[in-house]
Design a protein around this motif. Structure first.
Motif, PDB file in Angstrom:
ATOM      1  N   CYS A 145       0.861  -1.208   0.000  1.00  0.00           N
ATOM      2  CA  CYS A 145       0.000   0.000   0.000  1.00  0.00           C
ATOM      3  C   CYS A 145       0.886   1.244   0.000  1.00  0.00           C
ATOM      4  N   THR A 146       1.815   1.311  -0.924  1.00  0.00           N
ATOM      5  CA  THR A 146       2.892   2.306  -0.862  1.00  0.00           C
ATOM      6  C   THR A 146       2.433   3.736  -1.058  1.00  0.00           C
ATOM      7  N   GLY A 147       1.365   3.962  -1.830  1.00  0.00           N
ATOM      8  CA  GLY A 147       0.901   5.343  -2.037  1.00  0.00           C
ATOM      9  C   GLY A 147       1.977   6.211  -2.652  1.00  0.00           C
ATOM     10  N   SER A 148       2.373   7.252  -1.958  1.00  0.00           N
ATOM     11  CA  SER A 148       3.401   8.174  -2.456  1.00  0.00           C
ATOM     12  C   SER A 148       4.799   7.583  -2.436  1.00  0.00           C
ATOM     13  N   GLY A 149       4.950   6.410  -1.813  1.00  0.00           N
ATOM     14  CA  GLY A 149       6.283   5.813  -1.692  1.00  0.00           C
ATOM     15  C   GLY A 149       7.137   6.471  -0.626  1.00  0.00           C
ATOM     16  N   CYS A 150       6.517   7.241   0.264  1.00  0.00           N
ATOM     17  CA  CYS A 150       7.298   8.001   1.242  1.00  0.00           C
ATOM     18  C   CYS A 150       8.067   7.108   2.200  1.00  0.00           C
ATOM     19  N   ILE A 151       7.482   5.969   2.605  1.00  0.00           N
ATOM     20  CA  ILE A 151       8.167   5.097   3.565  1.00  0.00           C
ATOM     21  C   ILE A 151       9.438   4.505   2.960  1.00  0.00           C
ATOM     22  N   PRO A 152       9.354   3.793   1.833  1.00  0.00           N
ATOM     23  CA  PRO A 152      10.598   3.245   1.282  1.00  0.00           C
ATOM     24  C   PRO A 152      11.570   4.317   0.806  1.00  0.00           C
ATOM     25  N   ALA A 153      11.058   5.446   0.305  1.00  0.00           N
ATOM     26  CA  ALA A 153      11.966   6.512  -0.140  1.00  0.00           C
ATOM     27  C   ALA A 153      12.795   7.026   1.021  1.00  0.00           C
ATOM     28  N   ALA A 154      12.153   7.229   2.168  1.00  0.00           N
ATOM     29  CA  ALA A 154      12.876   7.745   3.337  1.00  0.00           C
ATOM     30  C   ALA A 154      13.877   6.722   3.863  1.00  0.00           C
ATOM     31  N   ILE A 155      13.477   5.458   3.908  1.00  0.00           N
ATOM     32  CA  ILE A 155      14.378   4.415   4.412  1.00  0.00           C
ATOM     33  C   ILE A 155      15.577   4.256   3.487  1.00  0.00           C
ATOM     34  N   LEU A 156      15.331   4.159   2.185  1.00  0.00           N
ATOM     35  CA  LEU A 156      16.429   3.939   1.242  1.00  0.00           C
ATOM     36  C   LEU A 156      17.347   5.156   1.164  1.00  0.00           C
ATOM     37  N   HIS A 157      16.803   6.342   1.393  1.00  0.00           N
ATOM     38  CA  HIS A 157      17.649   7.532   1.421  1.00  0.00           C
ATOM     39  C   HIS A 157      18.655   7.458   2.556  1.00  0.00           C
ATOM     40  N   GLU A 158      18.232   6.883   3.684  1.00  0.00           N
ATOM     41  CA  GLU A 158      19.118   6.743   4.841  1.00  0.00           C
ATOM     42  C   GLU A 158      20.096   5.580   4.683  1.00  0.00           C
ATOM     43  N   MET A 159      19.687   4.549   3.932  1.00  0.00           N
ATOM     44  CA  MET A 159      20.496   3.323   3.799  1.00  0.00           C
ATOM     45  C   MET A 159      20.787   3.074   2.325  1.00  0.00           C
ATOM     46  N   PRO A 160      21.882   3.612   1.810  1.00  0.00           N
ATOM     47  CA  PRO A 160      22.132   3.624   0.368  1.00  0.00           C
ATOM     48  C   PRO A 160      22.419   2.275  -0.277  1.00  0.00           C
ATOM     49  N   ASP A 161      22.588   1.195   0.521  1.00  0.00           N
ATOM     50  CA  ASP A 161      22.781  -0.107  -0.112  1.00  0.00           C
ATOM     51  C   ASP A 161      21.580  -1.036   0.102  1.00  0.00           C
ATOM     52  N   TRP A 162      20.477  -0.507   0.616  1.00  0.00           N
ATOM     53  CA  TRP A 162      19.242  -1.273   0.735  1.00  0.00           C
ATOM     54  C   TRP A 162      18.415  -1.123  -0.546  1.00  0.00           C
ATOM     55  N   THR A 163      17.521  -2.090  -0.786  1.00  0.00           N
ATOM     56  CA  THR A 163      16.640  -2.052  -1.950  1.00  0.00           C
ATOM     57  C   THR A 163      15.201  -2.294  -1.493  1.00  0.00           C
ATOM     58  N   ALA A 164      14.258  -2.056  -2.403  1.00  0.00           N
ATOM     59  CA  ALA A 164      12.857  -2.206  -2.024  1.00  0.00           C
ATOM     60  C   ALA A 164      11.996  -2.645  -3.196  1.00  0.00           C
ATOM     61  N   ASP A 165      10.995  -3.453  -2.878  1.00  0.00           N
ATOM     62  CA  ASP A 165       9.856  -3.685  -3.760  1.00  0.00           C
ATOM     63  C   ASP A 165       8.690  -2.905  -3.169  1.00  0.00           C
ATOM     64  N   VAL A 166       7.959  -2.184  -4.009  1.00  0.00           N
ATOM     65  CA  VAL A 166       6.838  -1.388  -3.514  1.00  0.00           C
ATOM     66  C   VAL A 166       5.583  -1.750  -4.286  1.00  0.00           C
ATOM     67  N   LEU A 167       4.514  -1.985  -3.554  1.00  0.00           N
ATOM     68  CA  LEU A 167       3.283  -2.477  -4.172  1.00  0.00           C
ATOM     69  C   LEU A 167       2.109  -1.574  -3.875  1.00  0.00           C
ATOM     70  N   ASP A 168       1.298  -1.354  -4.891  1.00  0.00           N
ATOM     71  CA  ASP A 168       0.038  -0.639  -4.719  1.00  0.00           C
ATOM     72  C   ASP A 168      -0.918  -1.113  -5.800  1.00  0.00           C
ATOM     73  N   ILE A 169      -2.200  -1.081  -5.486  1.00  0.00           N
ATOM     74  CA  ILE A 169      -3.200  -1.503  -6.473  1.00  0.00           C
ATOM     75  C   ILE A 169      -3.407  -0.442  -7.546  1.00  0.00           C
ATOM     76  N   SER A 170      -3.035   0.796  -7.227  1.00  0.00           N
ATOM     77  CA  SER A 170      -3.293   1.930  -8.109  1.00  0.00           C
ATOM     78  C   SER A 170      -2.082   2.267  -8.973  1.00  0.00           C
ATOM     79  N   ALA A 171      -2.279   2.230 -10.288  1.00  0.00           N
ATOM     80  CA  ALA A 171      -1.206   2.645 -11.194  1.00  0.00           C
ATOM     81  C   ALA A 171      -0.900   4.126 -11.011  1.00  0.00           C
ATOM     82  N   ASP A 172      -1.919   4.924 -10.707  1.00  0.00           N
ATOM     83  CA  ASP A 172      -1.700   6.354 -10.468  1.00  0.00           C
ATOM     84  C   ASP A 172      -0.808   6.580  -9.248  1.00  0.00           C
ATOM     85  N   ALA A 173      -1.068   5.829  -8.179  1.00  0.00           N
ATOM     86  CA  ALA A 173      -0.241   5.962  -6.979  1.00  0.00           C
ATOM     87  C   ALA A 173       1.200   5.554  -7.268  1.00  0.00           C
ATOM     88  N   LEU A 174       1.376   4.476  -8.021  1.00  0.00           N
ATOM     89  CA  LEU A 174       2.727   4.021  -8.339  1.00  0.00           C
ATOM     90  C   LEU A 174       3.485   5.058  -9.169  1.00  0.00           C
TER      91      LEU A 174
END
Length: 271
Positions: A113-142
């Motif tokens: 339910c990533t929405g704006s992607g704020c959670i993974p964006a903030a985490i990955l910004h702090e941890m430059p060697d981490w990666t993420a898969d982000v899922l949302d039902i909405s193509a607009d949100a993605l």
């Protein structure tokens, strides 16, 4: 009109909060937020575009949509009406993920339910060697999430369009961290919410029922998607902590309170 007069006018008629008024001025006149106080004596003109911004505010539209920006974990996130506006309490998920895995390298996140992607964006910004898969039902949100993740974690994320309630149909690997801010308002809470909240996507706020649907489905699936010693972090609605906790198959969890003392995050560890 001086910029200081414009800010005073905005505070009196639209945005009483000084920080909000300065944010609007920053966007309206293309001045960096931190530099606005240095330009208070500048002459400014309320153009047609600026007036449209004021009109939108006057109709009750949230400031974040008007200026297409919301600060989250110290970062500027692009937002518009396709996604939920990030809230300060959601930053607790970011803080807990970073605290729990402090010093760890090369971890992988799944944000549901990533929405704006704020959670993974903030985490990955702090941890430059981490990666993420982000899922949302909405193509607009993605599409919005892509803007924010590309800004703060270019090349380190994968977008997945899919229904979180059928999560295992879209992902089958295991993750170190699973994060989720699901729709948790009840239908009654959404109906009674203020006008400003109605600007945000309803399916990002409410499950249309008792507010527990996503917990019932997702908490049953996460043990199969989480590495041993991995964690799952779910945002909770007010008063939902007990109802959500009883859905867990294992009793290895803790609840984290937000700034108002509300049990806001359910943190589960896969032992």
């Amino acid at each position: 009109m001086k910029l200081a007069e414009f800010i005073g006018f905005v505070r009196e008629n639209y945005l009483p909060n000084r920080h909000d008024a300065l944010e609007l001025a920053s966007k309206a006149f293309d001045i960096g937020y931190s530099k606005v106080p240095l330009h208070l004596s500048d002459d400014v003109t309320v153009s047609e575009d600026v007036q449209k911004m004021l009109d939108r505010l006057g109709e009750g539209e949230p400031l974040a949509y008007v200026i297409n920006n919301k600060s989250f974990y110290g970062l500027d996130m692009y937002v518009d009406g396709r996604v939920l506006i990030p809230r300060p309490e959601t930053e607790l998920i970011v803080s807990e993920a970073l605290r729990h895995f402090k010093g760890c390298r090369s971890l992988k996140i799944l944000d549901v339910c990533t929405g704006s992607g704020c959670i993974p964006a903030a985490i990955l910004h702090e941890m430059p060697d981490w990666t993420a898969d982000v899922l949302d039902i909405s193509a607009d949100a993605l599409a919005v999430a892509d803007i924010n993740l590309n800004r703060y974690a270019a090349g380190r994320y994968r977008l997945i369009q899919g229904d979180a309630l059928r999560l295992t149909e879209y992902v089958c690997e295991k993750y170190d961290i699973i994060t989720c801010n699901p729709p948790y308002l009840t239908e009654e809470e959404w109906e009674a919410s203020p006008k400003s909240l109605k600007y945000e996507p309803k399916n990002a706020l409410s499950d249309g029922g008792d507010g527990l649907l996503f917990y019932k489905k997702l908490l049953d699936m996460i043990p199969d998607l989480c590495h041993i010693n991995g964690v799952a972090l779910f945002e909770l609605g007010q008063g939902q902590h007990e109802s959500a906790a009883v859905l867990l198959k294992q009793n290895n969890y803790k609840k984290i309170k937000d700034y108002q003392g509300i049990e806001r995050v359910l943190a589960w560890t896969n032992l």
